[in-house]
Design a protein around this motif. Structure first.
Motif, short mmCIF file in Angstrom:
data_model
loop_
_atom_site.label_atom_id
_atom_site.label_comp_id
_atom_site.label_asym_id
_atom_site.label_seq_id
_atom_site.Cartn_x
_atom_site.Cartn_y
_atom_site.Cartn_z
N VAL A 94 34.60 7.16 -27.49
CA VAL A 94 34.89 8.04 -26.35
C VAL A 94 34.48 7.41 -25.04
O VAL A 94 35.25 7.36 -24.07
N ARG A 95 33.26 6.91 -24.96
CA ARG A 95 32.71 6.45 -23.69
C ARG A 95 33.14 5.02 -23.34
O ARG A 95 33.36 4.72 -22.17
N ASP A 96 33.22 4.14 -24.34
CA ASP A 96 33.50 2.73 -24.05
C ASP A 96 34.98 2.37 -24.16
O ASP A 96 35.42 1.40 -23.53
N PHE A 97 35.73 3.12 -24.96
CA PHE A 97 37.13 2.77 -25.18
C PHE A 97 38.09 3.85 -24.70
O PHE A 97 39.31 3.69 -24.83
N ALA A 104 38.62 10.50 -31.80
CA ALA A 104 37.35 9.87 -32.17
C ALA A 104 36.69 10.63 -33.32
O ALA A 104 36.10 10.02 -34.23
N ALA A 105 36.76 11.96 -33.28
CA ALA A 105 36.18 12.76 -34.37
C ALA A 105 36.89 12.47 -35.69
O ALA A 105 36.25 12.36 -36.74
N LEU A 106 38.22 12.35 -35.64
CA LEU A 106 38.96 12.03 -36.86
C LEU A 106 38.62 10.63 -37.37
O LEU A 106 38.61 10.38 -38.58
N ALA A 107 38.33 9.71 -36.45
CA ALA A 107 38.03 8.32 -36.85
C ALA A 107 36.72 8.23 -37.62
O ALA A 107 36.59 7.40 -38.53
N VAL A 108 35.74 9.06 -37.27
CA VAL A 108 34.45 8.98 -37.97
C VAL A 108 34.35 9.98 -39.12
O VAL A 108 33.39 9.93 -39.90
N ASP A 444 34.98 2.16 -15.30
CA ASP A 444 36.09 3.00 -14.89
C ASP A 444 35.86 3.52 -13.48
O ASP A 444 34.73 3.82 -13.08
N GLU A 445 36.94 3.62 -12.73
CA GLU A 445 36.84 4.24 -11.42
C GLU A 445 36.74 5.74 -11.57
O GLU A 445 37.37 6.33 -12.43
N ARG A 450 40.85 7.84 -17.90
CA ARG A 450 39.85 7.47 -18.89
C ARG A 450 38.50 8.11 -18.55
O ARG A 450 37.80 8.61 -19.42
N ALA A 451 38.15 8.11 -17.25
CA ALA A 451 36.89 8.71 -16.87
C ALA A 451 36.90 10.20 -17.14
O ALA A 451 35.93 10.77 -17.61
#
Length: 459
Positions: A94-97, A104-108, A444-445, A450-451
């Protein structure tokens, strides 16, 4: 970190479920589950030495916990470590990519909810520690825990060179890898007269070729003939099982390491078999990688007894009182470490819950294959990130190296799962950027998509 976690109700539910399942496992099967390798690791922990059959990294981890004399502490830490991987992995995505929270929840989720993953964490085996070390990019330590960490280091170096990373960063990574690996190899050499990681590299490769080597069609050199596998290729046991059979040409005896001469001859035999039957070797490897790995149903492979160890047991199993390498017997080794029998207890209703859960909730190999394909397809996208390849290549390496060098085993699949899921999530789950794409690691700006996607949800 916790701001990212509490901002997603889906992840919170998955995380809570993963924790409760692990608590139920610890209540249902105290203090730990056992595998044949477990006793070797405890023998290392009782009096550290470089083991001749497998790297001693996990045994040294157990040695660091020996003052507590608690197998329950070991399994607790293993469960907690994987939960930590899920939390940190979610935060990273979430924060870096810039991956959307639900992606992200589904990925873990597979890491937290797969029943066979939870069972593996409760076994006294090196796989959980290895996964944690790889996730933390501690590849030198990972390689002295499982040697498959070595090709992962090569992948990372190639990745950094292609990215034209500063040479100082590459050198620092190399030093962090070489120092623990070189120290261990030197320790092994001082004890056994041969610098290396183990004394079975040739034996294991022999087992791989024992699946197809045909000494009737291809006559081996006279000094290698005694290592010809018994029986027709189609009627032989699994590659890894042939090494340990009572009548194996390797001459295996419980409690005794393989002689260095046998390991050297086995390696020569394996090279001879591969050179004479390259297509048979490729066929065996391809079948294990593409068919066994990605099949929907699990097979009783490599043996019925081995595969059964990956299921929560229905009744207690007493320790077989066999000798172990390094001296002593299994029961003695366990008692010295745990100050008790260490035998698994089956406690209802918790054990019943986990057995039922394991029958119904798992990640089939076919699903893992689909996730890998999704990651591969994502690499072709214009917006694909270089680290997508790093995650994806790591997963494929973890799956491919065992069939190439030893044999297929279901527990070798599980360390690859988080990296396959991360690759797919980074490839397909990111929010839409508002401006030109940036390199990995650039900030990120404020106000970009993304931000905004990484801000905590407001209720």
């Amino acid at each position: 970190m916790w701001a990212a976690v509490r901002g997603n109700r889906l992840f919170s539910v998955v995380l809570l479920a993963g924790v409760l399942l692990r608590v139920t496992t610890m209540l249902g099967f105290p203090p730990a589950l056992w595998f044949n390798d477990s006793y070797d690791f405890l023998r290392i922990a009782n009096d550290p030495f470089p083991h001749q059959l497998r790297p001693s990294g996990y045994g040294l981890f157990l040695w660091s916990l020996k003052p507590f004399h608690s197998l329950a502490l070991v399994t607790f830490l293993q469960h907690a470590a994987v939960v930590g991987i899920a939390v940190l992995g979610y935060r990273m995505l979430v924060r870096d990519f810039g991956v959307r929270r639900h992606w992200a929840a589904l990925a873990v989720a597979p890491v937290l909810l797969d029943a066979f993953q939870i069972e593996l964490e409760h076994l006294l085996l090196s796989d959980t520690l290895f996964t944690v070390l790889v996730f933390g990019a501690m590849l030198g330590l990972a390689s002295v825990t499982r040697t498959v960490g070595v090709p992962l280091f090569v992948i990372v170096v190639v990745f950094l060179l292609l990215r034209r990373t500063r040479w100082t960063a590459v050198a620092a990574l190399g030093a962090a890898f070489v120092l623990p690996l070189g120290s261990y190899a030197a320790w092994y050499g001082s004890e056994h007269g041969r610098v290396g990681m183990s004394g079975v590299d040739g034996i294991f490769l022999w087992g791989r070729t024992a699946a197809f080597a045909d000494c009737d069609a291809h006559r081996p050199p006279p000094d290698l003939a005694r290592l010809c596998p018994y029986g027709a290729p189609d009627d032989r046991p699994a590659s890894s099982h042939q090494i340990w059979e009572a009548n194996s040409p390797t001459g295996w005896t419980d409690g005794e390491p393989f002689p260095a001469e046998t390991n050297a001859l086995a390696q020569r035999f394996a090279v001879w078999a591969i050179m004479n039957q390259p297509f048979d070797y490729a066929r065996v490897v391809a079948y294990d990688f593409f068919v066994r790995t990605f099949a929907w149903e699990r097979d009783r492979y490599p043996t019925v007894g081995t595969e059964a160890r990956y299921h929560f047991p229905t009744e207690p199993r007493a320790h077989q009182d066999l000798p172990v390498i390094g001296g002593g017997y299994r029961t003695e080794v366990v008692r010295e470490y745990a100050h008790g029998s260490g035998e698994t207890r089956i406690v209802g209703p918790y054990a019943d819950v986990m057995r039922w859960y394991q029958e119904h909730v798992r990640v089939p190999g076919t699903v893992l294959g689909a996730v890998l394909l999704a990651g591969a397809a994502g690499l072709l996208r214009r917006r694909a990130r270089p680290r997508t390849f790093l995650f994806w290549a790591s997963a494929v390496t973890l799956l491919a190296v065992p069939p190439i060098t030893v044999d297929f085993d279901y527990r070798y699949m599980l360390p690859a799962m988080p990296f396959a899921c991360f690759a797919a999530a980074v490839a397909w789950g990111r929010g839409r950027p508002a401006g030109p794409s940036r390199r990995d690691g650039e900030p990120d700006e404020p106000g970009t998509a993304r931000a905004r996607d990484t801000e905590p949800a407001r209720t």
